[in-house]
Design a protein around this motif. Sequence first.
Motif, PDB file in Angstrom:
ATOM      1  N   HIS A   1       0.836  -1.196   0.000  1.00  0.00           N
ATOM      2  CA  HIS A   1       0.000   0.000   0.000  1.00  0.00           C
ATOM      3  C   HIS A   1       0.874   1.251   0.000  1.00  0.00           C
TER       4      HIS A   1
ATOM      5  N   SER B   1       1.025   4.119  -2.847  1.00  0.00           N
ATOM      6  CA  SER B   1       0.793   5.549  -2.628  1.00  0.00           C
ATOM      7  C   SER B   1       1.853   6.381  -3.332  1.00  0.00           C
TER       8      SER B   1
ATOM      9  N   SER C   1       7.057   6.616   2.776  1.00  0.00           N
ATOM     10  CA  SER C   1       6.036   7.629   3.010  1.00  0.00           C
ATOM     11  C   SER C   1       6.648   9.019   2.980  1.00  0.00           C
TER      12      SER C   1
ATOM     13  N   ASP D   1      -5.860  10.485   4.395  1.00  0.00           N
ATOM     14  CA  ASP D   1      -4.674   9.654   4.572  1.00  0.00           C
ATOM     15  C   ASP D   1      -4.899   8.645   5.682  1.00  0.00           C
TER      16      ASP D   1
ATOM     17  N   ASP E   1      -7.144   5.918   4.562  1.00  0.00           N
ATOM     18  CA  ASP E   1      -6.406   5.000   3.701  1.00  0.00           C
ATOM     19  C   ASP E   1      -5.595   4.017   4.525  1.00  0.00           C
TER      20      ASP E   1
END
Lengths: 706, 120
Positions: A78, A82, A135, A230, A233
Amino acid sequence: MTEGHQESGGGDSFDLSQFYQIFFEEAGENLDLMEQMLLNLNLETADDEELNGIFRCAHSVKGGAATFGFADVAELTHQMESLLDRLRRHELQPNPMMVDVLLESADASRVLLARHQTGDTSAPPSNADLVRRISELAAGGTPAPAAVPAPAPVVAAPAPAPVAAPAPVAAAPGARQLEIRMGPLERPDQVDGIKDLFRDIVGLGSVTEVASDRADTRVFHASTSSSNDDLLDLFAFHVSREQVNIREMSAAATSWTDRDDPPPGAPVAPAPGFGFFEGAPGVPTGAASSAAPVEVTEVRPAAKASVAKPAASPVAAQPEAATIRVAISKVDQLINLVGELVITQAMLAQNSQALDPAANQQLMAGLADLDRNTRDLQESVMSIRMIPMSIVFSRFPRMLRDLASKLGKKVEFVTQGEATELDKGLVEKITDPLTHLVRNSCDHGIEMPADRVAAGKPETGTITLSAAHQGGSIVIEVRDDGRGLSREKILNKARERGLDVSDQMSDGDVWQLIFAPGFSTAEVVTDVSGRGVGMDVVKKNIAALNGTVEIDSSEGYGMRVSVRLPLTLAIMDGMSVGVGDEVYILPLSSVVESFQVKDDAVNTVAQGSRLVKVRDEYMPVIELEKVFQVPRYDGGKSGDIMVVVEAEGSRVALLVDELLGQQQVVVKNLETNYRKVPNVSGATILGDGKVALILDTSTLVRRSRH
Amino acid sequence: MPLILAVDDSPSMRKMVSFTLAGAGYQVVEAVDGQDAYEKAQTQTFDLVLTDQNMPRLDGLGLTRKLREHPNFKTTPILMLTTESSDLMKQAGRAAGATGWLVKPFDPARLLEVIKKVIK
């Protein structure tokens, strides 16, 4: 629809594990594809198609992992997704750091998948640092390099450490104080992972759980600067969006972010995670739309549809690789059966030779047809096991990229003949030796960029890996334009090691020296190519596949290593020889010559060893009769035919009674049916139904050395 | 027996969907992406189309749009299976002519529950 469908197929008892295998394979392919695309990605000119393709790989793995319950894989992919999503939307410009992190993440995903596949239940490797770096990149930042050089093993990470600080935690600048309600939950423990998220993702903020007013609902207080979207998610892997309510605690208690959600405490139906668009075609009458009605202003005029273009001719349907997955054991079984068929056919052919061709014309014609069909069938079945070399080649770009950057070298990797097919069993066994050769080329062959420029060569070295069919074999070459082998260095090294060498040796013989055990001319032993345990192992492994290795080199210009392999291990060209009443098969590839020996050409030396003189060269004689203790019934007339075989660089002469001929034999493994027998590599069934042993020439040669 | 077109580029998802549906007595035709599905729709009608969104060649929204232009698929239920349940996605789905959506990951029971609602 008839009644009762649901009982038969659905329900909680539905076993998803039956799809695991197919998912693992698919995920592996997706990760491989992604890696390949990442490596080919030109950062400046990356187009939508490429970026979308890479995104789709991560997306597919995530979707599958989430569906089949591999939360750790889903979470990692994931994060990758992103980042890739922002790249494909051109919100971020791809850079090498992103490629590195994505490649690393793909590796980490493979590790996680492998753990699920093997049912490994030990502590999983921590990917927290990786997640942090992705991230941060996705947020447009430049992360600090990996906190720890090696993926640090998780040292008994205390399970969901209760956040000590009472909420709200001292707010970071810009952080919002949120109350997050999750529910109604079927299993309240399904959101345990939320706390881990806050712990693992640096910069996300902090969270603490507070008492809930409902048993099926859990409430958290969080301090974070992330947006609600966010957060939703992130939570999506533990709980569906519809079950989450986020509100700012400083704001009015009633301002729920999810506007269509009922206030907490009010009885709510379990969120279904699906919905229908009111008034849309096909919506069931009376089906309550379970989602917020979506305002859509654009309505397709009916007229527009009726002007529909004549069923837009589907573009010349892109051929999809129409393949099926079959267990390898089934293919092997098929090959075995065909092998039996070949033998039966050979038996029939042999028996029919005794028949009168005129009287049995039809039978003979039928047998001829059978012969042809059997051969065709055999070839087709063998081809099932054939896979393209690209499977092996595809692992090298990545390896070389890492290796070259580690060594500070510039290397371009070129492959040729990737479509060349080879037996799957061989492909698996050739991968390691090839890896070693390619590493050697990069480590010892290609010079540092400055040295190359000084030598008048382009700064970037080239390593070429090629495969091609030549007759009944496949030839795989590893070429580089590096410094090549140094005759001087090799000879000096050989003398140091006490090997018997002379300056008059031919180049070919000198190059063969590097296959001697423990031989390495590398001045600096690097952690890449090891400490000289290598080329001898490479040669041995290839010899075990009935293959040969040749070296060609020119000092200052590069070198070439050619590996020649048979196309398959299941069939072998053999020479049959007779000893007494027994028949033995020698691999044709190792037979050098045969001749009738005169008594005076054989000399007996110490300990009863015998040597034969062939054109001024003495070689050991091995009497198969003695090796296998073949009984003699006819009064002991010993044979006088010598067959010279070569293996591992040495030659021996085998003494046999007669040469029976050359033939293709179907190799049967002895170990699976009986046990390992010294000097024998396998067995085959002859046309007359008799079993013949296939000799292992390399052990015979070794035997002669003692 | 109701006939369902299941569209997904992921073989494991496709297998799971069609296995679930077949187990519940539906007949399933699989398509590997939107383009493949659209081609299959030229020669056959279906009682329901289940489609993934993100696929090569032709995505779920594109497939839905094209199917709605086809006379045979004016009222056929088309369900989008998607990981994105954002309002934006829903709006796009609605605009394309989809009947509804189902959020991935879902389990087989959930899938059947939804299908039961749209297939009569």
